[in-house]
Scaffold this active site. Structure first.
Site, PDB file in Angstrom:
ATOM      1  N   LYS A  84       0.956  -1.100  -0.055  1.00  8.46           N
ATOM      2  CA  LYS A  84       0.094   0.055  -0.048  1.00  8.46           C
ATOM      3  C   LYS A  84       0.917   1.165   0.157  1.00  8.46           C
ATOM      4  O   LYS A  84       2.061   1.100   0.453  1.00  8.46           O
ATOM      5  CB  LYS A  84      -0.861  -0.202   1.268  1.00  8.46           C
ATOM      6  N   GLY A 109      -5.355   2.562  -7.554  1.00  2.00           N
ATOM      7  CA  GLY A 109      -5.784   3.710  -6.835  1.00  2.00           C
ATOM      8  C   GLY A 109      -6.344   3.535  -5.410  1.00  2.00           C
ATOM      9  O   GLY A 109      -6.427   2.257  -5.132  1.00  2.00           O
ATOM     10  N   ASP A 110      -6.804   4.434  -4.545  1.00  2.00           N
ATOM     11  CA  ASP A 110      -7.389   4.141  -3.426  1.00  2.00           C
ATOM     12  C   ASP A 110      -8.274   5.675  -3.379  1.00  2.00           C
ATOM     13  O   ASP A 110      -8.281   6.489  -4.203  1.00  2.00           O
ATOM     14  CB  ASP A 110      -6.646   3.820  -2.190  1.00  2.00           C
ATOM     15  N   ASN A 123     -16.060   6.165  -5.865  1.00  2.00           N
ATOM     16  CA  ASN A 123     -16.251   5.092  -6.643  1.00  2.00           C
ATOM     17  C   ASN A 123     -16.800   3.849  -6.011  1.00  2.00           C
ATOM     18  O   ASN A 123     -17.804   3.300  -6.542  1.00  2.00           O
ATOM     19  CB  ASN A 123     -14.857   4.719  -6.919  1.00  2.00           C
TER      20      ASN A 123
HETATM   21  N1  GLU Z   1      -7.335   0.282  -3.028  1.00  2.00           N
HETATM   22  C1  GLU Z   1      -7.812  -0.869  -3.076  1.00  2.00           C
HETATM   23  C2  GLU Z   1      -8.017  -1.898  -2.102  1.00  2.00           C
HETATM   24  O1  GLU Z   1      -8.094  -1.261  -0.928  1.00  2.00           O
HETATM   25  C3  GLU Z   1      -7.593  -1.517  -4.639  1.00  2.00           C
HETATM   26  C4  GLU Z   1      -6.202  -1.926  -4.669  1.00  2.00           C
HETATM   27  C5  GLU Z   1      -5.786  -2.477  -5.901  1.00  2.00           C
HETATM   28  O2  GLU Z   1      -6.365  -2.387  -6.887  1.00  2.00           O
HETATM   29  O3  GLU Z   1      -4.528  -3.009  -6.237  1.00  2.00           O
HETATM   30  O4  GLU Z   1      -8.255  -2.996  -2.057  1.00  2.00           O
END
Ligand code: GLU
Length: 459
Positions: A140, A179-180, A254
């Site tokens: 992350k 993304g996040d 989203n």
């Molecule tokens: N941020 C998203 C999660 O919390 C997606 C992470 C990703 O697609 O790598 O899982």
């Protein structure tokens, strides 16, 4: 017989003591990281029966190893704003675990980002990614940059500066960010452009890309749809369904928008959603097109919804959304948005099921409240795994240099969410906690990673 049982309970107690000791060490070594402690505690509490049954996880120091990120990168992100001022943010990438595949996980741009937030998210990601059944490890990243109120030029310059540093550590076979919160297709585009300029065109280095340059259909919808698919399975198993139910979805990003869309498709009435300022409530059901227009096109606050929809009510204080009576609550905004008081309110207002679309949106006390009251509870690392699952499908398409149709991706996503539900349910049953998907998801996610770590030696 009595001696055997006594020995067994003494052994369980000694495992409990061992787990508490490891947890104390985590707290002492990582002071002031409350979100990280919270995520570790929830997982550790679930694992006691697994450790009792599998002493090799203790002798191989799996807990001690798994809580320590393989690598933590923290870096300076300098950029110039529209007034010509030099600004500095802090960037992070936590490469948590590569036991079952390249580090995989999003980037979060939000002023609240710090080491604790990124480590809790990275730690959760290890187990979430394991649950997807895809070959992806946990990671992350992000920055304490606030994209809100910034121009496109400022966001681009920030992303370029961020990627100049991040590019040293990522790659399609090593670490694949996405993304996040605060990082959508616009930011991914700027990040990808900068990476390409420095390292060449490697589509598989980021996921959540635009459809014209390597992105996957259904990635945008994946987290929200996935949460609803998971909750649908859980409801079905308990003779309930979305059809005719009243649903509250927090957030309006989203995850929320596509959770609302899928819940509505399944016949639910979604009566409320929110942003960080407040929430809107319409007892007859929200107009999703209007929410999409406000958030995706006009990029305005959710309060503007009531201008064209006087029948709806806007209230300040986003967490007030949990006072709205509903059958199903889908927290899709952010961590710890449901505390014990909100959980108690939801329960006394008759909620039947909770599906976590955001990462760790319920506090430990809130989760306890739901479980004690036999509310069906879909924990985030299982219920919101749809986003990263489709990211893994995007990686697969990029490697194979082909594109699947929306229907193909969506049906793979649906199958993945069903299997995460079944595996979590099975693990909960096997370890004497039938129906407890918190325990089930933690165990199912953990075992695969722990076994891979043992097979690969002490590294
Ligand atoms: N941020 C998203 C999660 O919390 C997606 C992470 C990703 O697609 O790598 O899982």
């Amino acid at each position: 017989m009595i001696t055997v049982e006594k020995n067994q309970s003494m052994y369980t107690e000694s495992v409990q003591n061992y787990v508490s000791q490891v947890f104390e060490t985590v707290k002492n070594r990582n002071p002031n990281e409350s979100e990280f402690h919270q995520a570790v505690k929830e997982v550790f509490d679930s694992l006691i029966p697994v450790l009792v049954k599998n002493p090799q996880y203790i002798s191989q120091a799996i807990l001690e190893r798994i809580v320590e990120p393989e690598r933590v990168i923290s870096f300076r992100v300098p950029w110039v704003d529209n007034q010509g001022n030099v600004r500095v943010n802090r960037g992070f990438r936590v490469q948590y675990s590569s036991a079952i595949g390249p580090y995989k996980g999003g980037l979060r741009f939000h002023p609240s980002v710090n080491a604790s937030i990124i480590k809790f998210l990275g730690f959760e990601q290890i187990f979430k990614n394991s649950l997807t059944g895809q070959p992806i490890g946990g990671g992350k990243g992000g920055a304490d940059f606030d994209p809100k109120g910034k121009s496109d030029g400022e966001i681009m310059r920030f992303c370029q500066s961020f990627m100049i540093e991040l590019s040293k550590y990522i790659g399609p076979d090593t670490d694949v960010p996405a993304g996040d919160i605060g990082v959508g297709s616009k930011e991914i585009g700027f990040l990808f452009g900068q990476y390409k300029k420095m390292r060449g065109s490697l589509a598989g280095v980021l996921t959540g890309k635009g459809l014209g340059y390597g992105g996957s259909l259904a990635r945008k919808e994946a987290t929200g749809y996935g949460t609803v698919y998971f909750v649908e399975e859980m409801l079905k198993d308990n003779n309930l369904s979305f059809e005719g139910s009243t649903v509250v979805v927090s957030g309006s990003g989203n995850v929320s928008i596509y959770a609302i869309e899928k819940a509505m498709k399944l016949g639910a009435k979604v009566v409320a959603c929110s942003d960080s300022n407040g929430y809107i409530y319409d007892k007859n059901g929200l107009n999703l097109e209007a929410v999409k227009r406000i958030k995706e096109v006009e990029k305005k606050r959710i309060s503007t919804y009531v201008t064209d929809h006087p029948e709806a009510i806007y209230s300040e204080n986003c967490n007030g959304i949990w006072t709205v009576p509903c059958d199903i609550a889908l927290p899709c905004a952010t961590q710890n948005e449901i505390d014990q008081k909100s959980a108690e309110l939801l329960v006394s207002n008759g909620v039947k099921a909770i599906g976590e679309g955001a990462n760790m949106p319920s506090t430990l006390e809130a989760v306890e409240t739901f479980l004690e009251n036999n509310i069906l509870f879909a924990p985030s690392k299982a219920a919101n795994a749809g986003g990263v699952s489709v990211s893994a499908l995007e990686m697969a398409q990029n490697s194979a240099r082909l594109y699947w149709t929306f229907e193909e991706v969506d049906s793979k996503l649906h199958a993945i969410m069903k299997s995460i539900y079944q595996n979590s349910k099975k693990a909960a049953q096997e370890y004497n906690a039938p129906g407890n998907l918190v325990v089930g998801a933690n165990i199912a996610g953990f075992i695969k990673v722990a076994d891979a770590m043992i097979e690969q030696g002490v590294i």
